[in-house]
Design an enzyme around this catalytic site. Structure first.
Site, PDB file in Angstrom:
ATOM      1  N   THR A  53       0.808  -1.217   0.000  1.00 36.34           N
ATOM      2  CA  THR A  53       0.000   0.000   0.000  1.00 36.34           C
ATOM      3  C   THR A  53       0.842   1.267   0.000  1.00 36.34           C
ATOM      4  OG1 THR A  53      -1.812  -1.107   1.169  1.00 36.34           O
ATOM      5  CG2 THR A  53      -1.732   1.289   1.335  1.00 36.34           C
ATOM      6  N   THR A 113       1.126  -4.855   4.063  1.00 33.11           N
ATOM      7  CA  THR A 113       0.830  -5.243   5.441  1.00 33.11           C
ATOM      8  C   THR A 113       0.101  -6.573   5.563  1.00 33.11           C
ATOM      9  OG1 THR A 113      -1.239  -3.979   5.423  1.00 33.11           O
ATOM     10  CG2 THR A 113       0.734  -2.833   6.167  1.00 33.11           C
TER      11      THR A 113
END
Length: 332
Positions: free
Chosen positions: A12, A85
């Site tokens: 991200t 993540t």
């Protein structure tokens, strides 16, 4: 002067908006990281040719990270791996076990919001990761996230809504970051032996099985009886308890008999498997399941994958699974 290598694998933190949602943007992140240059820190950035959303990670991606670290290990004082993540804790666990004799910091980080977002948490996370990668006494794979430094093989992604995305439910942080870093050096591991990076087998079949009431135990047993399965992580109830289901126990015995392993961990985020605390923990142990203490699911999978890749099987495999190798579990 500290020299740090930054490996950018995707995630991200370096994404931009597309018509289909957030997606990696090649070439973007290295330029943004230039703001971190300062006296006393020199770093290079290597952007992987294939930038991925970490939900797509496979063992071949782990091998690329391992190879990139091994190839440049002697050229840098520390390493930062920028990663998505979703599976960061899995990758951290794999690196913790695969980078044997590690005597330098390897710090993973990422973000819940892209760096281009005005409220991105990525700036703090990268700053803390770079600071950690400059610590010569940190001989560990760690995760820097939301002002904490966590042992990589203890960490879990616990939150998808808040910036405090990661925690280590059964271990203290290696550091906390405020105006000044607070290093918990008493808990840091020391590298032992010569550095050696282990290449993973990419053909292994390892199942993660979550017990559930009803047919869950029998289903897990049938899966473990499949000769194509190399090993299994069995997430049992409470302190390692399970029903004495004949199909479940037969599956455990079959997988163990062919040289694989069943690693028994608890579904609870805190606490550990303790054989004998309840009578219901005994059938799994007698069938050959290895008690995984307070291993996280991510570390359990990583440990199995690395040990199987190293050629261990049978009693040797079970013995290594049952003891701490890189601070991944509490000794009992």
């Amino acid at each position: 002067m500290s020299r740090v290598l930054v490996l950018y694998t995707g995630g991200t933190i370096g994404m931009t908006e597309t018509p289909d949602g957030l997606a990696p943007s090649p070439g973007l992140l290295p330029g943004l990281l230039e703001r971190f240059r300062r006296p006393g820190l020199d770093f290079d950035v290597v952007e992987f040719e294939e930038l991925i959303d970490s939900s797509a990670i496979e063992p071949r991606h782990w091998n690329r990270i391992i190879a990139a670290l091994a190839e440049r290990y002697h050229d840098y004082d520390g390493f930062v791996v920028i990663h998505g993540t979703d599976t960061m804790a899995y990758t951290a666990g794999v690196l913790a076990f695969a980078l044997r004799g590690l005597a330098k910091p390897v710090v993973l980080t990422g973000a819940q919001l892209p760096l281009l977002h005005p409220r991105s948490d990525g700036w703090n996370n990268v700053a803390d990761a770079l600071e950690s990668a400059c610590q010569p006494a940190l001989h560990e794979v760690a995760i820097a996230f939301d002002r904490l430094l966590l042992r990589g093989c203890r960490a879990r992604k616990l939150d998808v809504e808040h910036f405090a995305g990661f925690g280590a439910p059964n271990a203290e942080p290696l550091a906390r970051f405020a105006i000044h870093p607070h290093w918990n050096q008493a808990d840091w591991l020391r590298g032992q032996g010569e550095f050696q990076a282990l290449t993973l087998r990419e053909d292994l079949s390892i199942a993660c099985l979550f017990l559930s009431p009803g047919q869950g135990a029998a289903l897990a047993g049938r899966l473990m009886a499949d000769p194509a399965l190399d090993a299994a992580v069995l997430m049992s109830y409470g302190s390692g308890n399970a029903p004495a289901d004949p199909t479940l126990l037969a599956g455990v015995r079959a997988l163990t008999a062919r040289g694989g392993a069943v690693l028994n961990i608890t579904q609870a985020p805190r606490g550990a498997v303790e054989v004998g605390a309840y009578a219901a923990s005994q059938p799994l142990a007698r069938a050959g399941a290895v008690a995984g203490a307070d291993l996280t699911p991510e570390a359990a999978l990583a440990k199995l994958h690395v040990l199987l890749s190293a050629g261990l099987s049978g009693p040797q495999l079970a013995a290594q699974l049952a003891r701490p190798l890189r601070g991944e579990m509490s000794a009992h």
